[in-house]
Design a protein around this motif. Structure first.
Motif, short mmCIF file in Angstrom:
data_model
loop_
_atom_site.label_atom_id
_atom_site.label_comp_id
_atom_site.label_asym_id
_atom_site.label_seq_id
_atom_site.Cartn_x
_atom_site.Cartn_y
_atom_site.Cartn_z
N ARG A 20 9.96 -2.56 21.10
CA ARG A 20 9.75 -3.51 20.01
C ARG A 20 9.85 -2.87 18.63
N CYS A 21 10.03 -1.56 18.57
CA CYS A 21 10.08 -0.87 17.28
C CYS A 21 11.31 -1.30 16.49
N ILE A 22 11.13 -1.62 15.20
CA ILE A 22 12.23 -2.03 14.34
C ILE A 22 12.54 -0.98 13.28
N LEU A 23 11.99 0.22 13.43
CA LEU A 23 12.27 1.35 12.54
C LEU A 23 11.92 1.07 11.09
N CYS A 24 10.85 0.33 10.86
CA CYS A 24 10.42 0.04 9.50
C CYS A 24 9.77 1.25 8.83
N GLU A 26 0.81 -1.21 0.00
CA GLU A 26 0.00 0.00 0.00
C GLU A 26 0.85 1.28 0.00
N PHE A 27 2.15 1.13 0.27
CA PHE A 27 3.00 2.31 0.40
C PHE A 27 4.20 2.24 -0.54
N THR A 28 4.80 3.40 -0.78
CA THR A 28 6.00 3.47 -1.61
C THR A 28 7.10 2.63 -0.96
N PRO A 29 7.78 1.79 -1.73
CA PRO A 29 8.85 0.96 -1.16
C PRO A 29 9.88 1.80 -0.41
N HIS A 30 10.42 1.20 0.65
CA HIS A 30 11.30 1.93 1.55
C HIS A 30 12.70 1.36 1.57
N GLY A 31 12.83 0.05 1.58
CA GLY A 31 14.13 -0.60 1.49
C GLY A 31 15.00 -0.45 2.71
N SER A 32 14.41 -0.27 3.88
CA SER A 32 15.23 -0.03 5.08
C SER A 32 15.61 -1.29 5.83
N CYS A 33 14.75 -2.31 5.85
CA CYS A 33 15.05 -3.49 6.67
C CYS A 33 16.06 -4.41 6.00
N ARG A 34 16.11 -4.40 4.68
CA ARG A 34 17.04 -5.20 3.88
C ARG A 34 16.82 -6.70 3.96
N VAL A 35 15.78 -7.12 4.65
CA VAL A 35 15.50 -8.56 4.77
C VAL A 35 15.10 -9.15 3.42
N CYS A 36 14.62 -8.32 2.52
CA CYS A 36 14.17 -8.82 1.21
C CYS A 36 15.30 -8.90 0.19
N ILE A 37 16.56 -8.91 0.65
CA ILE A 37 17.67 -8.98 -0.30
C ILE A 37 17.57 -10.22 -1.17
N VAL A 38 17.88 -10.03 -2.44
CA VAL A 38 17.99 -11.12 -3.40
C VAL A 38 19.29 -10.88 -4.19
N ALA A 39 19.72 -11.89 -4.91
CA ALA A 39 20.96 -11.75 -5.70
C ALA A 39 20.63 -11.78 -7.18
N ILE A 40 21.19 -10.82 -7.91
CA ILE A 40 21.08 -10.78 -9.37
C ILE A 40 22.49 -10.72 -9.93
N ASP A 41 22.90 -11.78 -10.61
CA ASP A 41 24.25 -11.86 -11.16
C ASP A 41 25.31 -11.60 -10.09
N VAL A 72 23.42 -18.57 0.70
CA VAL A 72 24.11 -17.30 0.95
C VAL A 72 23.11 -16.22 1.33
N ILE A 73 22.01 -16.10 0.58
CA ILE A 73 20.99 -15.09 0.85
C ILE A 73 20.32 -15.36 2.18
N MET A 74 19.99 -16.61 2.46
CA MET A 74 19.32 -16.92 3.72
C MET A 74 20.23 -16.66 4.92
N ASN A 75 21.52 -16.90 4.77
CA ASN A 75 22.46 -16.58 5.84
C ASN A 75 22.51 -15.09 6.10
N GLN A 76 22.47 -14.30 5.04
CA GLN A 76 22.45 -12.85 5.18
C GLN A 76 21.20 -12.40 5.92
N ARG A 77 20.08 -12.98 5.56
CA ARG A 77 18.82 -12.62 6.22
C ARG A 77 18.85 -13.00 7.70
N ARG A 78 19.38 -14.16 7.99
CA ARG A 78 19.47 -14.57 9.39
C ARG A 78 20.31 -13.59 10.20
N SER A 79 21.40 -13.12 9.62
CA SER A 79 22.24 -12.15 10.31
C SER A 79 21.50 -10.84 10.55
N LEU A 80 20.77 -10.38 9.55
CA LEU A 80 20.00 -9.15 9.69
C LEU A 80 18.93 -9.29 10.78
#
Length: 242
Positions: A146-150, A41-56, A79-87
């Motif tokens: 509990r705020c995660i600054l999303c 419903e909102f303009t993408p923000h990209g702050s949590c970085r949990v949605c990282i994916v790899a392209i090339d 590799v991506i799932m490990n990054q997400r777990r760290s975040l």
């Protein structure tokens, strides 16, 4: 003439339209990409970085990166799932998240994404910050622990409610959610329980009063089905409160 545009997501062909992000197209196709700060419903923000994916080999945020024809996107690689777990581990230690004692347990997106990504314990030192609880409003309570600054409440209040009740102040580790009122208290702001901002928090930071713990653990949103099937908690709030 075939005008179909597609990219590959973990080997699956995903259709997309002009203007789509990777997240837009994936969710429309029923493919789950873990995320916290994203809400369609909102303009993408990209702050949590949990949605990282790899392209090339390059890691990008799926919620902000445009879908491109013939792109090869990795979403569930180790590799991506490990990054997400760290975040996620960083998020859990930065605030005060005590899931067994939280009334959002079982209906918390942070908790559900952590389970999905198999983040079952933190590996960083807990910060244990000294944060307050704002119980000044008659209908809504804010637990800053509990705020995660999303910034979902910030965007909702600004873009939908047109009130600008919430904002983020400070930089880096000192960043924190603030209330735009003379006293800094929610009860002295123009916020109401019917505001969009009252219904978008993915964690237990913004809570409706007078109905806590009404639904027993085991019968809550993500107790019944995983987040990859159910989707965002905000989309189910009315059902979850029923």
């Amino acid at each position: 003439m075939n005008s179909r545009k597609t990219f590959q997501l973990d080997g699956k062909s995903i259709d997309f339209k002009d203007g789509d992000t990777i997240m837009d197209a994936a969710l429309r196709a029923g493919e789950y990409i873990p995320h916290l700060c994203h809400n369609p419903e909102f303009t993408p923000h990209g702050s949590c970085r949990v949605c990282i994916v790899a392209i090339d080999g390059r890691q990008v945020s799926a919620c902000t990166y445009p879908a491109m024809e013939n792109a090869v996107v990795e979403n569930n690689s180790e590799v991506i799932m490990n990054q997400r777990r760290s975040l996620l581990q960083m998020l859990f230690v930065e605030g005060n998240h005590v899931c067994p004692g939280c009334e959002k347990s079982g209906a918390c997106q942070l908790q559900a994404v952590a389970y999905y990504c198999e983040m079952l314990s933190p590996r960083f030192t807990h910060f244990f910050p000294l944060r307050t609880v704002d119980a000044s409003h008659a209908d809504t309570l804010i637990d800053f622990n509990r705020c995660i600054l999303c910034e979902l409440c910030v965007r909702a209040s600004r873009d939908v409610d047109h009130k600008n009740v919430f904002a983020i102040n400070g930089r880096g580790i000192d960043s924190h959610l603030v209330i735009n009122s003379a006293s800094g208290k929610l009860g002295d702001s123009s916020f109401t329980a019917s505001d969009k901002a009252a219904h978008v928090c993915p964690v237990g930071a913004i809570l409706s009063r007078h109905q806590g713990f009404e639904k027993p653990i085991g019968e809550r949103l993500y107790d019944r089905q995983p987040i990859s099937v159910v989707g965002d908690v905000a989309a189910h709030e009315q059902d979850d409160e029923a």
